[in-house]
Scaffold this active site. Structure first.
Site, PDB file in Angstrom:
ATOM      1  N   TYR A   1       0.849  -1.260  -0.246  1.00  0.00           N
ATOM      2  CA  TYR A   1      -0.150  -0.238  -0.041  1.00  0.00           C
ATOM      3  C   TYR A   1       1.015   1.273  -0.137  1.00  0.00           C
ATOM      4  CZ  TYR A   1      -4.466  -2.546   0.886  1.00  0.00           C
ATOM      5  OH  TYR A   1      -5.452  -3.367   0.803  1.00  0.00           O
TER       6      TYR A   1
HETATM    7  N1  SAM Z   1      -9.934  -6.963   2.723  1.00  0.00           N
HETATM    8  C1  SAM Z   1     -10.606  -5.678   2.073  1.00  0.00           C
HETATM    9  C2  SAM Z   1     -12.062  -6.113   1.979  1.00  0.00           C
HETATM   10  O1  SAM Z   1     -12.560  -7.029   2.602  1.00  0.00           O
HETATM   11  O2  SAM Z   1     -12.932  -5.374   1.376  1.00  0.00           O
HETATM   12  C3  SAM Z   1     -10.324  -5.524   0.521  1.00  0.00           C
HETATM   13  C4  SAM Z   1      -8.912  -4.573   0.479  1.00  0.00           C
HETATM   14  S1  SAM Z   1      -9.431  -2.911   1.153  1.00  0.00           S
HETATM   15  C5  SAM Z   1      -8.491  -1.775   0.066  1.00  0.00           C
HETATM   16  C6  SAM Z   1      -8.218  -2.443   2.218  1.00  0.00           C
HETATM   17  C7  SAM Z   1      -8.602  -3.285   3.786  1.00  0.00           C
HETATM   18  O3  SAM Z   1      -8.347  -4.464   3.646  1.00  0.00           O
HETATM   19  C8  SAM Z   1      -8.072  -2.593   4.974  1.00  0.00           C
HETATM   20  O4  SAM Z   1      -8.600  -1.412   5.563  1.00  0.00           O
HETATM   21  C9  SAM Z   1      -7.944  -3.755   5.944  1.00  0.00           C
HETATM   22  O5  SAM Z   1      -9.235  -3.819   6.465  1.00  0.00           O
HETATM   23  C10 SAM Z   1      -8.029  -4.965   4.976  1.00  0.00           C
HETATM   24  N2  SAM Z   1      -6.503  -5.433   4.762  1.00  0.00           N
HETATM   25  C11 SAM Z   1      -5.711  -5.099   3.528  1.00  0.00           C
HETATM   26  N3  SAM Z   1      -4.427  -5.655   4.020  1.00  0.00           N
HETATM   27  C12 SAM Z   1      -4.154  -6.085   5.050  1.00  0.00           C
HETATM   28  C13 SAM Z   1      -3.090  -6.730   5.947  1.00  0.00           C
HETATM   29  N4  SAM Z   1      -2.064  -6.926   5.329  1.00  0.00           N
HETATM   30  N5  SAM Z   1      -3.702  -7.110   7.233  1.00  0.00           N
HETATM   31  C14 SAM Z   1      -4.755  -7.044   7.743  1.00  0.00           C
HETATM   32  N6  SAM Z   1      -5.709  -6.369   7.026  1.00  0.00           N
HETATM   33  C15 SAM Z   1      -5.620  -6.063   5.856  1.00  0.00           C
END
Ligand code: SAM
Length: 381
Positions: A242
């Protein structure tokens, strides 16, 4: 979101030509993963291969709002406020909204402290993160009050069901966690499907893994194209990095996770030349000549050297007594060079005391000791 919501979302993308744009099956599919939803490889995917292409008609951005029923009341609003209202209105429309398949797969909250209860927030008492969170919530609250008075309440025809501060905060959190870093301000956009990609700390390349381009020679339509930065085996999840530059406090605020890497542990020290300083004018002049202002912010990173201008600035702020001759205008061009090394024992003692007092006062706001904190590493942010 439910299994059936994910199926409906995939069907919607397929009806819109996203999931079946070419003759070959799509390389990734949305699936449940430990991070919520994610993009899982359906076959082996090579490094830099395109995994998702999303046409502009499916993005939610200021143009989407400008083409919607609420365009006439969104005039002068900030792009994120207009998109937030759009999301909330479409949600309220339910089955009547053409965006329902996408809205239904959005999380109800992230783990960001903006969604924490009072009790949960009390666990991070004393941290810089807590004051950031309080500031952000106050900001969102004041934006909400404005938009409620100016737009929501006077337009009951467009917003028949009530919209609360928590609804508005949800939309803010969704935008914060899902908009791609360079898509800010006027370019703010939600890109369905591409926004399901999760973050992995093991990806350290800063190369851009996405671009906006024209669909092809015969079509001017824009598409958002996302690539995998590394080779991914069938069945594994595709990840991106990110933002390498964000501190843990910023990751926590934006996405609701942190990383246990020392270079993410950042404390921002705020220093200032006070107006009551007898040498206020001279000191400010010297600071400004060297690109710093009356108030200076220094990011102190765990395990890294101090920011290069922090000690000179501290020595300047503490300068007085017998050392004050350095402030005279004949030294104006060389004084910064002098400040890069200790000026006098008294000056050096003053800056040590000032920094130690600042640390003591910052630490006194925590309700646990360092030892207790180490038992719960998460609380140390
Ligand atoms: N996982 C998300 C969903 O269910 O809609 C899609 C990705 S969205 C762009 C970003 C969110 O995904 C973050 O705010 C977090 O909640 C989760 N996320 C992404 N990468 C993560 C990681 N390495 N560890 C924990 N949570 C993560």
């Amino acid at each position: 979101p439910s299994e059936s919501a994910v199926r409906d979302f995939w069907q919607w993308l397929s009806d819109e030509g996203v999931a079946n744009s070419s003759s070959s099956p799509p390389p990734v599919k949305p699936e449940f993963v430990p991070e919520g939803l994610g993009l899982v490889a359906q076959r082996d995917i090579t490094k830099n291969e395109v995994v998702v292409e999303v046409p502009k008609k499916l993005w939610i951005n200021p143009d989407t709002v400008a083409a919607s029923d609420i365009r006439r009341v969104c005039g002068g609003l900030k792009p994120w406020v207009a998109i937030a209202l759009f999301l909330l209105r479409e949600k309220a429309l339910g089955l009547a909204s053409s965006w329902r398949p996408y809205l239904d797969i959005l999380p109800r909250a992230t783990d960001s402290p903006i969604f924490w209860s009072e009790e949960e927030l009390s666990e991070i008492q004393g941290t810089q993160l807590l004051s950031t969170i309080m500031g952000v919530k106050e900001f969102v609250q004041s934006e909400f009050i404005k938009v409620e008075d100016d737009v929501i309440l006077p337009n009951k025809d467009l917003f028949p069901s009530p919209i609360t501060f928590n609804d508005f905060l949800w939309a803010f959190g969704i935008l914060r966690s899902r908009a791609f870093p360079r898509l800010r301000g006027e370019n703010l956009a939600l890109i369905p499907l591409a926004d399901l990609i999760n973050h992995s700390s093991s990806i350290t390349s800063e190369d851009s893994f996405w671009e906006i381009k024209e669909k092809g020679f015969f079509s001017r339509e824009l598409i958002f194209s996302l690539r995998t930065p590394i080779y991914v085996k069938a069945g594994d999840q595709v990840y991106i990095q990110y933002d390498l530059a964000k501190s843990n406090a910023e990751l926590a605020l934006d996405y609701g996770f942190i990383e246990s890497r020392p270079d993410r542990e950042v404390y921002t020290l705020t220093l200032e030349i006070t107006e009551s300083d007898p040498f206020y004018g001279d000191k400010l002049d010297i600071a400004e000549t060297n690109g710093i202002g009356e108030t200076a912010y220094f990011d102190v990173i765990l395990g890294s050297p101090l920011p290069p201008s922090m000690l000179p600035y501290l020595r300047l702020v503490a300068l007085g007594g017998a050392d004050a001759f350095l402030l005279e205008s004949i030294f104006r061009n060389s004084v910064w060079g002098h400040l890069e090394l200790p000026v006098s024992r008294a000056n050096e003692e003053t800056i040590c005391r000032v920094v130690r007092d600042a640390c003591k006062s910052a630490l006194s706001a925590y309700h646990t000791t360092i030892e207790e904190g180490q038992a719960y590493p998460l609380l140390e942010i």
